[in-house]
Design a protein around this motif. Sequence first.
Motif, PDB file in Angstrom:
ATOM      1  N   LEU A 230       0.815  -1.210   0.000  1.00 34.07           N
ATOM      2  CA  LEU A 230       0.000   0.000   0.000  1.00 34.07           C
ATOM      3  C   LEU A 230       0.851   1.264   0.000  1.00 34.07           C
ATOM      4  N   MET A 231       2.002   1.215   0.663  1.00 33.47           N
ATOM      5  CA  MET A 231       2.900   2.375   0.623  1.00 33.47           C
ATOM      6  C   MET A 231       3.325   2.668  -0.813  1.00 33.47           C
ATOM      7  N   VAL A 232       3.651   1.605  -1.561  1.00 34.16           N
ATOM      8  CA  VAL A 232       4.036   1.785  -2.966  1.00 34.16           C
ATOM      9  C   VAL A 232       2.851   2.293  -3.777  1.00 34.16           C
ATOM     10  N   GLY A 233       1.682   1.676  -3.576  1.00 30.34           N
ATOM     11  CA  GLY A 233       0.500   2.073  -4.330  1.00 30.34           C
ATOM     12  C   GLY A 233       0.105   3.516  -4.110  1.00 30.34           C
ATOM     13  N   TYR A 234       0.097   3.952  -2.869  1.00 32.46           N
ATOM     14  CA  TYR A 234      -0.302   5.333  -2.586  1.00 32.46           C
ATOM     15  C   TYR A 234       0.825   6.321  -2.883  1.00 32.46           C
ATOM     16  N   ALA A 235       2.076   5.842  -2.876  1.00 31.79           N
ATOM     17  CA  ALA A 235       3.165   6.705  -3.338  1.00 31.79           C
ATOM     18  C   ALA A 235       2.984   7.026  -4.815  1.00 31.79           C
ATOM     19  N   VAL A 236       2.602   6.011  -5.600  1.00 33.39           N
ATOM     20  CA  VAL A 236       2.328   6.227  -7.023  1.00 33.39           C
ATOM     21  C   VAL A 236       1.135   7.164  -7.190  1.00 33.39           C
ATOM     22  N   THR A 237       0.084   6.948  -6.397  1.00 37.62           N
ATOM     23  CA  THR A 237      -1.098   7.813  -6.455  1.00 37.62           C
ATOM     24  C   THR A 237      -0.728   9.262  -6.150  1.00 37.62           C
ATOM     25  N   ILE A 238       0.068   9.467  -5.104  1.00 33.87           N
ATOM     26  CA  ILE A 238       0.482  10.817  -4.716  1.00 33.87           C
ATOM     27  C   ILE A 238       1.348  11.447  -5.802  1.00 33.87           C
ATOM     28  N   LEU A 239       2.308  10.692  -6.331  1.00 34.65           N
ATOM     29  CA  LEU A 239       3.160  11.216  -7.399  1.00 34.65           C
ATOM     30  C   LEU A 239       2.332  11.626  -8.613  1.00 34.65           C
ATOM     31  N   PHE A 240       1.341  10.818  -8.933  1.00 33.55           N
ATOM     32  CA  PHE A 240       0.473  11.128 -10.069  1.00 33.55           C
ATOM     33  C   PHE A 240      -0.299  12.419  -9.811  1.00 33.55           C
ATOM     34  N   GLY A 241      -0.835  12.556  -8.590  1.00 31.70           N
ATOM     35  CA  GLY A 241      -1.564  13.774  -8.240  1.00 31.70           C
ATOM     36  C   GLY A 241      -0.676  14.999  -8.247  1.00 31.70           C
ATOM     37  N   LEU A 242       0.545  14.854  -7.706  1.00 30.62           N
ATOM     38  CA  LEU A 242       1.504  15.965  -7.715  1.00 30.62           C
ATOM     39  C   LEU A 242       1.828  16.381  -9.148  1.00 30.62           C
ATOM     40  N   ALA A 243       2.015  15.376 -10.015  1.00 27.69           N
ATOM     41  CA  ALA A 243       2.336  15.667 -11.416  1.00 27.69           C
ATOM     42  C   ALA A 243       1.207  16.429 -12.086  1.00 27.69           C
ATOM     43  N   MET A 244      -0.036  16.046 -11.803  1.00 24.57           N
ATOM     44  CA  MET A 244      -1.179  16.728 -12.432  1.00 24.57           C
ATOM     45  C   MET A 244      -1.303  18.167 -11.942  1.00 24.57           C
ATOM     46  N   VAL A 245      -1.013  18.418 -10.665  1.00 29.07           N
ATOM     47  CA  VAL A 245      -1.045  19.794 -10.154  1.00 29.07           C
ATOM     48  C   VAL A 245       0.046  20.623 -10.837  1.00 29.07           C
ATOM     49  N   ILE A 246       1.233  20.036 -10.980  1.00 28.79           N
ATOM     50  CA  ILE A 246       2.339  20.745 -11.640  1.00 28.79           C
ATOM     51  C   ILE A 246       2.002  21.032 -13.098  1.00 28.79           C
ATOM     52  N   ILE A 247       1.409  20.058 -13.785  1.00 32.18           N
ATOM     53  CA  ILE A 247       1.015  20.258 -15.177  1.00 32.18           C
ATOM     54  C   ILE A 247      -0.044  21.357 -15.274  1.00 32.18           C
ATOM     55  N   GLY A 248      -1.044  21.291 -14.396  1.00 34.37           N
ATOM     56  CA  GLY A 248      -2.093  22.309 -14.404  1.00 34.37           C
ATOM     57  C   GLY A 248      -1.555  23.692 -14.081  1.00 34.37           C
TER      58      GLY A 248
END
Length: 413
Positions: A230-248
Amino acid sequence: MDKKTLSIILPGLLIAATGVGAGDLATAGFAGSHLGVAVLWAVVLGGLFKFALTEGIARWQLVNGDSLIDGLATRFGKPFIYIFLTYLVLWSFFVGSALISASGVSLHALLPILEPANGKIVFGIVCSLLGLLLVRGGNFALFEKVMGFSIAIMVVIVLSTAVVLWPGNSEVLSGLFIPSIPDVNGKGLTWTVALIGGVGGTLTIFSYGYWIREKHRTSRDDIRTCRIDLMVGYAVTILFGLAMVIIGNTVTVEGKGSGLIINLASSLEAALGPAGKWLFLVGAFFAIFSSLLGVWQAVPYMFADLMKHLTPSSSDKSDDSKTSAKLTETSSYKLFQLALALVPIMSLWVSFKEVQKLYSIVGTFFMPFLALALLYFNNRKGMGSDKNSLLFNGMLLVTLVFFSYVAWQKFFG
């Protein structure tokens, strides 16, 4: 990465892929466009909330042998079952509708061979039926492979896009470690709350309990493995969310839902060129389609799990139906999966605003109820040494307060 490591972390990656849908992409992109990278901390906080909830669900199941839905149904009886069924059916219809529509819009953006309105309908139906075929016609191993491929595509493309558009180390570090909310007296607070709540999905976190059964994790000894997973899964989720905020953060985005994602891709063309735009559209499509695939495969587990408590004389109530593999063989699972892929298709033509209002009302109370349930169940004596630690109790309490605040604001704010 070797096969053994991948096998350990795959259920967490499935949660990441299923939890990131069109709405999450749009919310993160919109928040980044209007609030900038100052709200990156909100993505991390949202991921931690969902980690605490999912870990609590898995720990209960591994200690007690039953799913948390079994525990809730046994403790609260038919009132809980009927209320949860109502929410599940409504959630499934509206989330299914959103995923079909978003898949259609994103695939049409890649293959603009029809008029936009017709393209959304035709490609939406194709995606729904393809998803049904993949989860119905194959086994769990095939589902894992397709989801793994989709995760790899969406993560590589979206993270690469964010790296190209990187706003600077100081801005990113400030947004991560110095919490602030731009325009807090305007819409800033609303969008920050939406960003926190939208990270990692809602009802789909129950899916994890069924997926770990497919991986034959059934005892207390598997708790540590699940935490790593779950740490890996939510790390990926967080990274994806961070990337989308940066892109936006790099463009001005207008619109809503899947349309916002298409507008975002068009805006990126100025910064990255046509190749950047099309690559982002590919990543967005795989993010949306993997979410659809995960919902089509996992949500029927919940329906079958609930129905076995209402049909004690049926075969669905057998001891074997406690395992995910057997749940997939029940008529409840198969019929609900078929309905999930087909019934929401009608939303491509018809509006269901009044029913959606009921769904919204019921759904508002789901997350605080789940946090409260885990505080109750996972602190009982039967959990033994696997009771909630002070850290997890604290995380669940903060989660409870946050989502209760969201519910209060929705009705009285």
